[in-house]
Design a protein around this motif. Sequence first.
Motif, mmCIF file in Angstrom:
data_model
loop_
_atom_site.group_PDB
_atom_site.id
_atom_site.type_symbol
_atom_site.label_atom_id
_atom_site.label_comp_id
_atom_site.label_asym_id
_atom_site.label_seq_id
_atom_site.Cartn_x
_atom_site.Cartn_y
_atom_site.Cartn_z
ATOM 1 N N MET A 32 13.959 -5.917 -10.470
ATOM 2 C CA MET A 32 14.786 -5.295 -11.514
ATOM 3 C C MET A 32 15.145 -6.279 -12.619
ATOM 4 O O MET A 32 15.358 -5.884 -13.761
ATOM 5 C CB MET A 32 16.071 -4.737 -10.892
ATOM 6 C CG MET A 32 15.883 -3.515 -10.034
ATOM 7 S SD MET A 32 15.549 -2.020 -10.967
ATOM 8 C CE MET A 32 17.141 -1.715 -11.731
ATOM 9 N N THR A 33 15.224 -7.552 -12.296
ATOM 10 C CA THR A 33 15.676 -8.564 -13.263
ATOM 11 C C THR A 33 14.531 -9.392 -13.836
ATOM 12 O O THR A 33 14.784 -10.363 -14.564
ATOM 13 C CB THR A 33 16.718 -9.486 -12.610
ATOM 14 O OG1 THR A 33 16.133 -10.137 -11.478
ATOM 15 C CG2 THR A 33 17.946 -8.706 -12.171
ATOM 16 N N GLU A 45 25.111 -4.105 -16.784
ATOM 17 C CA GLU A 45 24.681 -3.499 -15.527
ATOM 18 C C GLU A 45 25.530 -2.280 -15.236
ATOM 19 O O GLU A 45 26.755 -2.340 -15.269
ATOM 20 C CB GLU A 45 24.785 -4.509 -14.381
ATOM 21 C CG GLU A 45 24.270 -3.948 -13.066
ATOM 22 C CD GLU A 45 24.389 -4.914 -11.891
ATOM 23 O OE1 GLU A 45 24.052 -4.493 -10.775
ATOM 24 O OE2 GLU A 45 24.826 -6.069 -12.085
ATOM 25 N N PHE A 53 22.238 -6.917 -7.675
ATOM 26 C CA PHE A 53 21.523 -7.143 -8.940
ATOM 27 C C PHE A 53 22.275 -8.169 -9.798
ATOM 28 O O PHE A 53 21.648 -8.969 -10.501
ATOM 29 C CB PHE A 53 21.341 -5.846 -9.731
ATOM 30 C CG PHE A 53 20.479 -4.809 -9.061
ATOM 31 C CD1 PHE A 53 19.652 -5.110 -7.988
ATOM 32 C CD2 PHE A 53 20.490 -3.506 -9.512
ATOM 33 C CE1 PHE A 53 18.859 -4.148 -7.383
ATOM 34 C CE2 PHE A 53 19.696 -2.542 -8.917
ATOM 35 C CZ PHE A 53 18.881 -2.846 -7.854
ATOM 36 N N THR A 107 19.199 -6.057 -22.425
ATOM 37 C CA THR A 107 18.752 -5.291 -21.267
ATOM 38 C C THR A 107 19.936 -4.591 -20.614
ATOM 39 O O THR A 107 21.003 -5.178 -20.477
ATOM 40 C CB THR A 107 18.090 -6.217 -20.214
ATOM 41 O OG1 THR A 107 17.035 -6.953 -20.840
ATOM 42 C CG2 THR A 107 17.527 -5.438 -19.037
ATOM 43 N N ILE A 109 20.549 -2.912 -16.945
ATOM 44 C CA ILE A 109 20.037 -2.776 -15.580
ATOM 45 C C ILE A 109 20.869 -1.691 -14.906
ATOM 46 O O ILE A 109 22.098 -1.775 -14.912
ATOM 47 C CB ILE A 109 20.205 -4.100 -14.791
ATOM 48 C CG1 ILE A 109 19.524 -5.274 -15.487
ATOM 49 C CG2 ILE A 109 19.770 -3.934 -13.347
ATOM 50 C CD1 ILE A 109 18.043 -5.325 -15.330
ATOM 51 N N VAL A 140 16.374 -0.655 -17.545
ATOM 52 C CA VAL A 140 15.635 -0.824 -16.295
ATOM 53 C C VAL A 140 16.327 -0.010 -15.208
ATOM 54 O O VAL A 140 17.534 -0.162 -14.987
ATOM 55 C CB VAL A 140 15.560 -2.311 -15.887
ATOM 56 C CG1 VAL A 140 14.693 -2.481 -14.650
ATOM 57 C CG2 VAL A 140 15.037 -3.165 -17.037
ATOM 58 N N ARG A 179 10.799 0.698 -16.524
ATOM 59 C CA ARG A 179 11.380 0.118 -17.727
ATOM 60 C C ARG A 179 11.210 1.105 -18.880
ATOM 61 O O ARG A 179 10.091 1.527 -19.160
ATOM 62 C CB ARG A 179 10.704 -1.209 -18.073
ATOM 63 C CG ARG A 179 10.958 -2.275 -17.049
ATOM 64 C CD ARG A 179 10.260 -3.592 -17.406
ATOM 65 N NE ARG A 179 10.519 -4.544 -16.346
ATOM 66 C CZ ARG A 179 11.637 -5.247 -16.223
ATOM 67 N NH1 ARG A 179 12.580 -5.117 -17.123
ATOM 68 N NH2 ARG A 179 11.810 -6.067 -15.213
#
Length: 183
Positions: A32-33, A45, A53, A107, A109, A140, A179
């Motif tokens: 995931m990262t 997140e 995560f 990003t 997550i 993501v 993604r």
Amino acid sequence: MSDLALFRRRLLKNPRQVSAIAPSSRTLARAMTLGLGPNSGPVVEFGPGTGRFTEAILARGVPPENLTLFELDEEFVDHLRKKFPGVTVHQRPAQEAARLVEPGVGTVISGLPLLSMPPDVREGIVSAAFAILAPRGHYVQFTYGPRPPLPPETIEALRLKVNKGHKVWANLPPATVYRFRRA
């Protein structure tokens, strides 16, 4: 209390909110990262739970001050605040991210169970992510199912492009990482 004990207690108390049978594996967290690092810029997140995560994001070199978490569960929030000093933790729904985070995030997550949510909630979460993401930012998300965690009509309506990532067998149950970015 260990992460696993906390996870189990919260799962028994509110199974619909936790919506997983086991915490995410370290292997899934690494998948995931993937691509994150010290120069990734701000990272957000959604649904960190016990912080698996979160640990992986920080291990990739993202500075704590560049990480913001959105978690609803009060016990998880307390746990996250103690475990990750310097990380911003909001006890708010992910849909409020655009109100609390400046645009330009590199990003987002997500550990949220999108497919088990009503369509309007799912769209609100993804819309909030793209409201804060930089133009070339990524959202993501993982899923346990065989298809992307967003239906084709949502992907089209939000004008997104999706890339299927790794299938992570070392997770219970196995999961696939997707993604999303603007088309």
